[in-house]
Design a protein around this motif. Structure first.
Motif, PDB file in Angstrom:
ATOM      1  N   GLY A 191       4.651   3.920 -54.448  1.00 47.40           N
ATOM      2  CA  GLY A 191       4.167   5.292 -54.338  1.00 47.40           C
ATOM      3  C   GLY A 191       4.040   5.999 -55.670  1.00 47.40           C
ATOM      4  O   GLY A 191       3.287   6.975 -55.795  1.00 47.40           O
ATOM      5  N   PHE A 192       4.754   5.513 -56.678  1.00 50.01           N
ATOM      6  CA  PHE A 192       4.662   6.132 -58.000  1.00 50.01           C
ATOM      7  C   PHE A 192       3.435   5.674 -58.774  1.00 50.01           C
ATOM      8  O   PHE A 192       3.171   6.176 -59.864  1.00 50.01           O
ATOM      9  CB  PHE A 192       5.922   5.828 -58.813  1.00 50.01           C
ATOM     10  N   ALA A 193       2.685   4.709 -58.235  1.00 48.65           N
ATOM     11  CA  ALA A 193       1.446   4.252 -58.879  1.00 48.65           C
ATOM     12  C   ALA A 193       0.297   5.156 -58.451  1.00 48.65           C
ATOM     13  O   ALA A 193       0.126   5.443 -57.256  1.00 48.65           O
ATOM     14  CB  ALA A 193       1.150   2.807 -58.498  1.00 48.65           C
ATOM     15  N   PRO A 194      -0.535   5.657 -59.372  1.00 45.93           N
ATOM     16  CA  PRO A 194      -1.643   6.561 -59.019  1.00 45.93           C
ATOM     17  C   PRO A 194      -2.656   5.894 -58.091  1.00 45.93           C
ATOM     18  O   PRO A 194      -2.833   4.675 -58.114  1.00 45.93           O
ATOM     19  CB  PRO A 194      -2.275   6.884 -60.376  1.00 45.93           C
ATOM     20  N   SER A 195      -3.339   6.728 -57.272  1.00 48.63           N
ATOM     21  CA  SER A 195      -4.350   6.239 -56.345  1.00 48.63           C
ATOM     22  C   SER A 195      -5.581   7.149 -56.393  1.00 48.63           C
ATOM     23  O   SER A 195      -5.447   8.379 -56.402  1.00 48.63           O
ATOM     24  CB  SER A 195      -3.794   6.204 -54.913  1.00 48.63           C
ATOM     25  N   VAL A 196      -6.777   6.535 -56.426  1.00 46.99           N
ATOM     26  CA  VAL A 196      -8.012   7.331 -56.438  1.00 46.99           C
ATOM     27  C   VAL A 196      -8.253   7.999 -55.093  1.00 46.99           C
ATOM     28  O   VAL A 196      -9.078   8.913 -54.988  1.00 46.99           O
ATOM     29  CB  VAL A 196      -9.228   6.445 -56.800  1.00 46.99           C
ATOM     30  N   GLU A 197      -7.517   7.564 -54.074  1.00 49.42           N
ATOM     31  CA  GLU A 197      -7.669   8.160 -52.750  1.00 49.42           C
ATOM     32  C   GLU A 197      -7.340   9.653 -52.783  1.00 49.42           C
ATOM     33  O   GLU A 197      -7.875  10.439 -51.986  1.00 49.42           O
ATOM     34  CB  GLU A 197      -6.752   7.437 -51.754  1.00 49.42           C
ATOM     35  N   ILE A 198      -6.490  10.052 -53.719  1.00 47.25           N
ATOM     36  CA  ILE A 198      -6.116  11.461 -53.830  1.00 47.25           C
ATOM     37  C   ILE A 198      -7.339  12.321 -54.117  1.00 47.25           C
ATOM     38  O   ILE A 198      -7.473  13.436 -53.594  1.00 47.25           O
ATOM     39  CB  ILE A 198      -5.050  11.640 -54.927  1.00 47.25           C
ATOM     40  N   LEU A 199      -8.241  11.819 -54.937  1.00 45.44           N
ATOM     41  CA  LEU A 199      -9.454  12.576 -55.272  1.00 45.44           C
ATOM     42  C   LEU A 199     -10.492  12.496 -54.169  1.00 45.44           C
ATOM     43  O   LEU A 199     -11.303  13.409 -54.004  1.00 45.44           O
ATOM     44  CB  LEU A 199     -10.049  12.055 -56.589  1.00 45.44           C
ATOM     45  N   ARG A 200     -10.489  11.422 -53.419  1.00 40.25           N
ATOM     46  CA  ARG A 200     -11.501  11.226 -52.383  1.00 40.25           C
ATOM     47  C   ARG A 200     -11.179  11.961 -51.090  1.00 40.25           C
ATOM     48  O   ARG A 200     -12.079  12.303 -50.323  1.00 40.25           O
ATOM     49  CB  ARG A 200     -11.640   9.726 -52.076  1.00 40.25           C
ATOM     50  N   ASN A 201      -9.914  12.210 -50.844  1.00 41.11           N
ATOM     51  CA  ASN A 201      -9.478  12.816 -49.593  1.00 41.11           C
ATOM     52  C   ASN A 201      -9.162  14.300 -49.842  1.00 41.11           C
ATOM     53  O   ASN A 201      -8.160  14.616 -50.484  1.00 41.11           O
ATOM     54  CB  ASN A 201      -8.237  12.089 -49.072  1.00 41.11           C
ATOM     55  N   PRO A 202     -10.003  15.233 -49.323  1.00 42.61           N
ATOM     56  CA  PRO A 202      -9.754  16.666 -49.574  1.00 42.61           C
ATOM     57  C   PRO A 202      -8.389  17.139 -49.089  1.00 42.61           C
ATOM     58  O   PRO A 202      -7.749  17.963 -49.745  1.00 42.61           O
ATOM     59  CB  PRO A 202     -10.894  17.363 -48.805  1.00 42.61           C
ATOM     60  N   ASP A 203      -7.934  16.620 -47.944  1.00 45.58           N
ATOM     61  CA  ASP A 203      -6.624  17.023 -47.436  1.00 45.58           C
ATOM     62  C   ASP A 203      -5.508  16.580 -48.378  1.00 45.58           C
ATOM     63  O   ASP A 203      -4.559  17.328 -48.650  1.00 45.58           O
ATOM     64  CB  ASP A 203      -6.388  16.436 -46.044  1.00 45.58           C
ATOM     65  N   MET A 204      -5.634  15.345 -48.870  1.00 46.53           N
ATOM     66  CA  MET A 204      -4.628  14.840 -49.796  1.00 46.53           C
ATOM     67  C   MET A 204      -4.681  15.598 -51.124  1.00 46.53           C
ATOM     68  O   MET A 204      -3.642  15.910 -51.703  1.00 46.53           O
ATOM     69  CB  MET A 204      -4.840  13.334 -50.025  1.00 46.53           C
ATOM     70  N   LEU A 205      -5.882  15.924 -51.570  1.00 43.91           N
ATOM     71  CA  LEU A 205      -6.032  16.669 -52.825  1.00 43.91           C
ATOM     72  C   LEU A 205      -5.432  18.060 -52.695  1.00 43.91           C
ATOM     73  O   LEU A 205      -4.801  18.566 -53.623  1.00 43.91           O
ATOM     74  CB  LEU A 205      -7.508  16.761 -53.217  1.00 43.91           C
ATOM     75  N   TYR A 206      -5.616  18.686 -51.534  1.00 34.81           N
ATOM     76  CA  TYR A 206      -5.071  20.026 -51.307  1.00 34.81           C
ATOM     77  C   TYR A 206      -3.546  20.005 -51.442  1.00 34.81           C
ATOM     78  O   TYR A 206      -2.954  20.845 -52.121  1.00 34.81           O
ATOM     79  CB  TYR A 206      -5.482  20.522 -49.925  1.00 34.81           C
TER      80      TYR A 206
END
Length: 444
Positions: free
Chosen positions: A205-220
């Motif tokens: 979980g400490f490794a970055p994921s591009v999913e954070i930028l792709r998922n608006p809910d996760m980005l919020y």
């Protein structure tokens, strides 16, 4: 304590010192061991660390862990690294210029710039106070059954706590804060042990994921975690309270002061990371793993801990830690508000009166939400307050980076170019995330 005279790059001369009632009140011993001199600087970092684990942080971490498991641990780590670098700049500004960040903005900018910056800073402190009001009221409700509507008004009584602590000296304030941080850490250590998380998943979980930028809910939620971690009021706070130490006026003493102050805040913020990560890990190991993905309310999380972990110990520890967080955040927010008002507009009022005004402003939206929509919406209000803080961050970070990068303003304490470049990248990243989120919300 002696500080250098204002360089000619400042538009105005430095006037009253930051937090004049405790300015230079803690002696740094001379002719002693390096450890003893370092211990004289231990304290301000832990007051700053309080802001990185306040009740608003709980809401974002609980929501992130419940909905996305361990994936947002990377955001907690990234935001903590950002915080360490930015707080080191705060100490550098204070020691190098003899100003806190609010005073620096007033002395460097014309009023048409400094006044809006002051208003933005006040808005950030109100958002911080809103999180404390709700978090402390929820803690009182969970532990003692006090209704939220009453608990919100009881939080105004923290003025007496502030006065009691300040009348006993700044070291006493630091001791109480550090003791409460120890209580919070102990509570979460026990809860994590009971939750028995998947440690392999935690590490991933400490490794970055591009999913954070792709998922608006996760980005919020991610932006809320950044807003809850790198908090604007902490930048003003640290640049003020570090000046409670009486370091020498010579360059060697000031460089030593910067080194010790930076280590103090770095160690304290690593403790804050452990607590923030613990909140998210607890949510992931209990709620996400059991299919409870929509946990956005602190009281909802508290109610589920008992059936998921068994017994009453875990929810009790949860409530104790929450209340300790709220009390701690009360102390630091009061000091930050005092620094902001005195620094930007050179207007002094008693800390008690300042606290009552700020708390009254924060009580109104919290009470309106509870009376109209009920306690079920308080978690969403907490997350929103943290996103508001994230939008306020650039208005504090950009001046901080500009001041500490200026040789004319900082003299021999100017920030190294690599540090300025990294801090500028942090500012650009946060601004970019804000714009990305704003676009996502508008399109959505």
């Amino acid at each position: 304590m002696s500080n250098p005279e204002a360089p000619p790059a400042w538009r105005q001369e430095r006037t009253a010192p930051s937090l004049s009632e405790v300015f230079g009140s803690i002696v740094v011993p001379r002719g002693t061991s390096r450890l003893r001199r370092f211990m004289a600087f231990v304290g301000p970092g832990y007051l700053v660390a309080v802001g990185y684990m306040d009740p608003g942080n709980w809401a974002t971490s609980l929501a992130g862990g419940a909905k996305f498991g361990y994936a947002l641990l990377s955001v907690a780590l990234l935001s903590n690294i950002m915080a360490i670098l930015l707080q080191s700049l705060c100490a550098r500004l204070a020691i190098g210029s003899g100003r806190d960040l609010a005073q620096a903005c007033r002395d460097a900018y014309p009023r048409w710039i400094s006044v809006p910056l002051w208003l933005f800073a006040e808005a950030a402190i109100i958002a911080t106070d809103l999180a404390e009001v709700i978090g402390t009221a929820i803690g009182l409700n969970l532990l003692f059954g006090i209704p939220l509507e009453i608990g919100i008004f009881l939080t105004a009584g923290d003025v007496f706590l502030i006065l009691w602590l300040q009348n006993r000296g700044f070291r006493k304030v630091e001791a109480v804060v550090i003791a409460l941080l120890g209580v919070i850490a102990a509570c979460f250590l026990v809860q994590i042990a009971m939750a028995d998380p998947d440690w392999n998943a935690v590490i991933r979980g400490f490794a970055p994921s591009v999913e954070i930028l792709r998922n608006p809910d996760m980005l919020y939620i991610a932006l809320g975690i950044i807003g809850a971690t790198v908090m604007p009021h902490n930048l003003y706070l640290h640049s003020g309270i570090v000046q409670t130490r009486a370091w020498g006026a010579d360059p060697a003493s000031r460089h030593e002061a910067l080194r010790h102050a930076t280590w103090d805040s770095t160690i304290a913020l690593m403790l804050a990371l452990l607590i923030n990560a613990s909140i998210l890990i607890l949510a992931a190991a209990t709620f996400h793993a059991s299919g409870n993905h929509e946990i956005v309310e602190i009281d909802q999380a508290h109610a589920l801990l008992s059936p998921l972990l068994g017994g009453s110990l875990a929810p009790t520890l949860f409530g104790v830690a929450l209340l300790a967080c709220g009390l701690n955040a009360t102390v630091t927010a009061t000091m930050a508000g005092q620094i902001v008002m005195e620094g930007f507009i050179a207007f002094r009022i008693s800390p008690a009166l300042r606290r009552l005004i700020a708390r009254s402003v924060a009580i109104v939206p919290a009470l309106v939400v509870i009376l109209i929509w009920g306690a079920s919406e308080t978690g969403k209000l907490l997350i929103l307050s943290q996103v508001v803080l994230s939008f306020q961050l650039p208005f504090a970070i950009v001046p901080l980076v500009m001041f500490t990068a200026s040789k004319a303003k900082m003299g021999d304490m100017v920030a190294p170019r690599w540090l300025t470049a990294v801090a500028a990248l942090i500012a650009v990243t946060i601004i970019g995330l804000n714009l990305h989120l704003l676009g996502s919300l508008l399109i959505g």
